[in-house]
Write a protein that holds these residues in place. Structure first.
Motif, PDB file in Angstrom:
ATOM      1  N   ALA A  28       0.853  -1.189   0.000  1.00  0.00           N
ATOM      2  CA  ALA A  28       0.000   0.000   0.000  1.00  0.00           C
ATOM      3  C   ALA A  28       0.890   1.239   0.000  1.00  0.00           C
ATOM      4  O   ALA A  28       1.123   1.852   1.053  1.00  0.00           O
ATOM      5  CB  ALA A  28      -0.930   0.002   1.212  1.00  0.00           C
ATOM      6  N   PRO A  29       1.437   1.618  -1.160  1.00  0.00           N
ATOM      7  CA  PRO A  29       2.397   2.727  -1.205  1.00  0.00           C
ATOM      8  C   PRO A  29       1.807   4.064  -0.769  1.00  0.00           C
ATOM      9  O   PRO A  29       2.527   4.924  -0.254  1.00  0.00           O
ATOM     10  CB  PRO A  29       2.832   2.769  -2.678  1.00  0.00           C
ATOM     11  CG  PRO A  29       2.440   1.443  -3.240  1.00  0.00           C
ATOM     12  CD  PRO A  29       1.232   1.002  -2.477  1.00  0.00           C
ATOM     13  N   GLY A  30       0.536   4.261  -0.984  1.00  0.00           N
ATOM     14  CA  GLY A  30      -0.052   5.544  -0.642  1.00  0.00           C
ATOM     15  C   GLY A  30      -0.531   5.658   0.791  1.00  0.00           C
ATOM     16  O   GLY A  30      -1.019   6.725   1.196  1.00  0.00           O
ATOM     17  N   ASN A  31      -0.410   4.589   1.561  1.00  0.00           N
ATOM     18  CA  ASN A  31      -0.877   4.599   2.945  1.00  0.00           C
ATOM     19  C   ASN A  31       0.245   5.084   3.864  1.00  0.00           C
ATOM     20  O   ASN A  31       1.377   4.585   3.797  1.00  0.00           O
ATOM     21  CB  ASN A  31      -1.323   3.185   3.349  1.00  0.00           C
ATOM     22  CG  ASN A  31      -2.121   3.190   4.646  1.00  0.00           C
ATOM     23  OD1 ASN A  31      -2.165   4.191   5.351  1.00  0.00           O
ATOM     24  ND2 ASN A  31      -2.744   2.066   4.951  1.00  0.00           N
ATOM     25  N   HIS A  32      -0.070   6.041   4.727  1.00  0.00           N
ATOM     26  CA  HIS A  32       0.952   6.620   5.597  1.00  0.00           C
ATOM     27  C   HIS A  32       1.214   5.769   6.843  1.00  0.00           C
ATOM     28  O   HIS A  32       2.188   6.022   7.561  1.00  0.00           O
ATOM     29  CB  HIS A  32       0.518   8.011   6.040  1.00  0.00           C
ATOM     30  CG  HIS A  32      -0.576   8.000   7.069  1.00  0.00           C
ATOM     31  ND1 HIS A  32      -1.902   7.760   6.751  1.00  0.00           N
ATOM     32  CD2 HIS A  32      -0.540   8.179   8.424  1.00  0.00           C
ATOM     33  CE1 HIS A  32      -2.627   7.799   7.852  1.00  0.00           C
ATOM     34  NE2 HIS A  32      -1.835   8.046   8.879  1.00  0.00           N
ATOM     35  N   VAL A  33       0.370   4.769   7.113  1.00  0.00           N
ATOM     36  CA  VAL A  33       0.496   4.019   8.367  1.00  0.00           C
ATOM     37  C   VAL A  33       1.805   3.240   8.416  1.00  0.00           C
ATOM     38  O   VAL A  33       2.474   3.183   9.462  1.00  0.00           O
ATOM     39  CB  VAL A  33      -0.716   3.080   8.541  1.00  0.00           C
ATOM     40  CG1 VAL A  33      -0.570   2.254   9.811  1.00  0.00           C
ATOM     41  CG2 VAL A  33      -2.009   3.883   8.578  1.00  0.00           C
ATOM     42  N   SER A  34       2.202   2.652   7.275  1.00  0.00           N
ATOM     43  CA  SER A  34       3.456   1.908   7.267  1.00  0.00           C
ATOM     44  C   SER A  34       4.644   2.832   7.527  1.00  0.00           C
ATOM     45  O   SER A  34       5.578   2.472   8.261  1.00  0.00           O
ATOM     46  CB  SER A  34       3.629   1.179   5.930  1.00  0.00           C
ATOM     47  OG  SER A  34       3.548   2.099   4.849  1.00  0.00           O
ATOM     48  N   LEU A  35       4.625   4.037   6.939  1.00  0.00           N
ATOM     49  CA  LEU A  35       5.687   5.009   7.216  1.00  0.00           C
ATOM     50  C   LEU A  35       5.704   5.393   8.685  1.00  0.00           C
ATOM     51  O   LEU A  35       6.773   5.547   9.294  1.00  0.00           O
ATOM     52  CB  LEU A  35       5.487   6.255   6.352  1.00  0.00           C
ATOM     53  CG  LEU A  35       5.616   6.092   4.840  1.00  0.00           C
ATOM     54  CD1 LEU A  35       5.235   7.393   4.137  1.00  0.00           C
ATOM     55  CD2 LEU A  35       7.025   5.675   4.467  1.00  0.00           C
ATOM     56  N   LEU A  36       4.517   5.538   9.263  1.00  0.00           N
ATOM     57  CA  LEU A  36       4.423   5.913  10.669  1.00  0.00           C
ATOM     58  C   LEU A  36       5.046   4.848  11.564  1.00  0.00           C
ATOM     59  O   LEU A  36       5.820   5.161  12.481  1.00  0.00           O
ATOM     60  CB  LEU A  36       2.957   6.133  11.035  1.00  0.00           C
ATOM     61  CG  LEU A  36       2.639   6.411  12.506  1.00  0.00           C
ATOM     62  CD1 LEU A  36       3.348   7.668  12.982  1.00  0.00           C
ATOM     63  CD2 LEU A  36       1.130   6.545  12.710  1.00  0.00           C
ATOM     64  N   TYR A  37       4.757   3.584  11.287  1.00  0.00           N
ATOM     65  CA  TYR A  37       5.284   2.526  12.144  1.00  0.00           C
ATOM     66  C   TYR A  37       6.773   2.295  11.917  1.00  0.00           C
ATOM     67  O   TYR A  37       7.488   1.891  12.840  1.00  0.00           O
ATOM     68  CB  TYR A  37       4.492   1.236  11.928  1.00  0.00           C
ATOM     69  CG  TYR A  37       3.237   1.192  12.754  1.00  0.00           C
ATOM     70  CD1 TYR A  37       3.259   0.708  14.057  1.00  0.00           C
ATOM     71  CD2 TYR A  37       2.022   1.655  12.246  1.00  0.00           C
ATOM     72  CE1 TYR A  37       2.117   0.676  14.824  1.00  0.00           C
ATOM     73  CE2 TYR A  37       0.876   1.627  13.007  1.00  0.00           C
ATOM     74  CZ  TYR A  37       0.927   1.137  14.299  1.00  0.00           C
ATOM     75  OH  TYR A  37      -0.216   1.118  15.068  1.00  0.00           O
ATOM     76  N   ILE A  38       7.263   2.565  10.718  1.00  0.00           N
ATOM     77  CA  ILE A  38       8.710   2.522  10.506  1.00  0.00           C
ATOM     78  C   ILE A  38       9.384   3.598  11.353  1.00  0.00           C
ATOM     79  O   ILE A  38      10.417   3.357  12.008  1.00  0.00           O
ATOM     80  CB  ILE A  38       9.044   2.694   9.010  1.00  0.00           C
ATOM     81  CG1 ILE A  38       8.582   1.480   8.212  1.00  0.00           C
ATOM     82  CG2 ILE A  38      10.541   2.915   8.816  1.00  0.00           C
ATOM     83  CD1 ILE A  38       8.748   1.626   6.712  1.00  0.00           C
ATOM     84  N   GLY A  39       8.810   4.798  11.346  1.00  0.00           N
ATOM     85  CA  GLY A  39       9.350   5.869  12.186  1.00  0.00           C
ATOM     86  C   GLY A  39       9.271   5.541  13.659  1.00  0.00           C
ATOM     87  O   GLY A  39      10.200   5.850  14.434  1.00  0.00           O
ATOM     88  N   MET A  40       8.190   4.922  14.087  1.00  0.00           N
ATOM     89  CA  MET A  40       8.057   4.537  15.499  1.00  0.00           C
ATOM     90  C   MET A  40       9.108   3.496  15.896  1.00  0.00           C
ATOM     91  O   MET A  40       9.644   3.527  17.014  1.00  0.00           O
ATOM     92  CB  MET A  40       6.649   3.999  15.754  1.00  0.00           C
ATOM     93  CG  MET A  40       5.566   5.055  15.696  1.00  0.00           C
ATOM     94  SD  MET A  40       3.884   4.373  15.740  1.00  0.00           S
ATOM     95  CE  MET A  40       3.868   3.634  17.372  1.00  0.00           C
ATOM     96  N   GLU A  41       9.424   2.582  14.970  1.00  0.00           N
ATOM     97  CA  GLU A  41      10.438   1.563  15.280  1.00  0.00           C
ATOM     98  C   GLU A  41      11.832   2.188  15.367  1.00  0.00           C
ATOM     99  O   GLU A  41      12.616   1.858  16.262  1.00  0.00           O
ATOM    100  CB  GLU A  41      10.403   0.461  14.222  1.00  0.00           C
ATOM    101  CG  GLU A  41      11.399  -0.649  14.455  1.00  0.00           C
ATOM    102  CD  GLU A  41      11.208  -1.362  15.773  1.00  0.00           C
ATOM    103  OE1 GLU A  41      12.190  -1.967  16.261  1.00  0.00           O
ATOM    104  OE2 GLU A  41      10.083  -1.312  16.334  1.00  0.00           O
ATOM    105  N   TYR A  42      12.134   3.101  14.452  1.00  0.00           N
ATOM    106  CA  TYR A  42      13.414   3.802  14.545  1.00  0.00           C
ATOM    107  C   TYR A  42      13.473   4.656  15.815  1.00  0.00           C
ATOM    108  O   TYR A  42      14.536   4.803  16.426  1.00  0.00           O
ATOM    109  CB  TYR A  42      13.630   4.682  13.317  1.00  0.00           C
ATOM    110  CG  TYR A  42      14.128   3.929  12.104  1.00  0.00           C
ATOM    111  CD1 TYR A  42      15.281   3.152  12.179  1.00  0.00           C
ATOM    112  CD2 TYR A  42      13.452   3.999  10.882  1.00  0.00           C
ATOM    113  CE1 TYR A  42      15.748   2.451  11.074  1.00  0.00           C
ATOM    114  CE2 TYR A  42      13.908   3.313   9.773  1.00  0.00           C
ATOM    115  CZ  TYR A  42      15.060   2.540   9.875  1.00  0.00           C
ATOM    116  OH  TYR A  42      15.522   1.844   8.779  1.00  0.00           O
ATOM    117  N   LEU A  43      12.354   5.196  16.215  1.00  0.00           N
ATOM    118  CA  LEU A  43      12.309   5.978  17.449  1.00  0.00           C
ATOM    119  C   LEU A  43      12.522   5.078  18.666  1.00  0.00           C
ATOM    120  O   LEU A  43      13.216   5.453  19.620  1.00  0.00           O
ATOM    121  CB  LEU A  43      10.952   6.687  17.541  1.00  0.00           C
ATOM    122  CG  LEU A  43      10.728   7.661  18.697  1.00  0.00           C
ATOM    123  CD1 LEU A  43      11.767   8.759  18.708  1.00  0.00           C
ATOM    124  CD2 LEU A  43       9.335   8.263  18.606  1.00  0.00           C
TER     125      LEU A  43
END
Length: 312
Positions: A28-43
């Motif tokens: 789902a390239p247009g979905n922001h949720v995957s980007l959000l959880y990648i950022g949360m994991e890096y955080l």
């Protein structure tokens, strides 16, 4: 795939978690949720530069409509020790309008007045937002706005009771009490009374935290400190100005009368001690938190966790 990645993150398997989140992003390239959880994991793993990139990309992708993205940006700012922007992110995540604090100075950005903040947090009833309230309280405490932090923590406890929230509330009350006790101004007597009241509340709150988590070293140490501070304040137990002269005279007469009485054994004069009935209770389980909880030592994603945040 996102749930799979969250499961890996809960097991501290960062590489597998990131691989799962990237798989979700490919599907789902247009979905922001995957980007959000990648950022949360890096955080969670303290890679702040990468976390900033992905969290900001998720925030921009959803046009600022996802409150969880704002909350995670607040946690990122907390990790970078930028407490003013962190407060702004947490307030927006909780529903505050940016215009409410747009005119504030940079040193105290996003500082709402006490009444506005109380009105905002009163509308929060879902346990989902308890970590955001908890983080907002820590940000206010770091900015030395203890009254604002106390309001947030009291709302946290009304939403979901926890040992960490009690410990944080007691710590804020303790800090505010010490701040008032050191102030030198015309209202010195009023400050002493307020300081003693806050210190009394802090001691009670520390006890409530230890009742839920007896092995907490931070709370045990701060309770000992608060009791020591209470002994240094003579008006904590009795205000010298509030003692009437007649009461003092009566006490002197009783002491003189006692000295004239024949000596009696303490064992016979002391009233018998009564036993205290012990009460037992069970503490309910703690639900799953969906956002990161900032601590002094780092970040933890407490998904389905039954352990409280270590306040030390």
């Amino acid at each position: 795939w996102i749930a799979f990645g969250v499961s890996f993150a809960a097991c501290d398997e960062s590489d597998q978690a990131l691989a799962s989140f990237r798989a979700a992003q490919r599907l789902a390239p247009g979905n922001h949720v995957s980007l959000l959880y990648i950022g949360m994991e890096y955080l969670r793993t303290n890679h702040l530069v990468l976390a900033q990139h992905f969290l900001q990309a998720a925030h921009d992708s959803c046009h600022g409509t996802d409150a969880l993205a704002k909350s995670e940006l607040g946690v990122l700012n907390m990790a970078k020790k930028q407490y003013g922007p962190a407060i702004a992110c947490f307030l927006q995540a909780l529903g505050a309008s940016p215009e409410w604090f747009q005119t504030s100075s940079s040193s105290s950005s996003a500082l709402l007045d006490v009444d506005t903040l109380a009105t905002l947090v009163e509308g929060i009833h879902d346990e989902y937002w308890e970590p955001t309230l908890f983080n907002l309280a820590h940000a206010y405490r770091k900015e030395r706005h203890f009254e604002h932090a106390i309001i947030c923590l009291e709302r946290c406890l009304s939403v979901k009771e926890s040992a960490s929230a009690y410990a944080a509330l007691g710590f804020c009350l303790h800090l505010q009490s010490m701040t008032l006790s050191m102030e030198k101004n015309k209202n010195n007597n009023s400050n002493k009374e307020t300081s003693s009241y806050l210190l009394h509340r802090a001691i009670d709150t520390y006890h409530q935290s230890l009742a839920k988590k007896p092995e907490d070293p931070f709370c045990s140490e701060m309770l000992q400190k608060a009791l020591g501070d209470a002994l240094e304040q003579t008006d904590f137990f009795m205000d010298d100005h509030a003692v009437d002269d007649d009461v003092v005279d009566n006490m002197d007469k009783q002491l003189n009368h006692r000295h004239n009485m024949p000596f009696t054994s303490a064992a016979t004069s002391r009233p018998p001690r009564t036993s205290l009935a012990s009460s037992t209770g069970t503490m309910g389980g703690i639900g799953a938190d969906q956002s990161s909880v900032w601590t002094e030592d780092g970040l933890s994603l407490s998904v389905e966790s039954t352990s409280d945040v270590d306040m030390s």
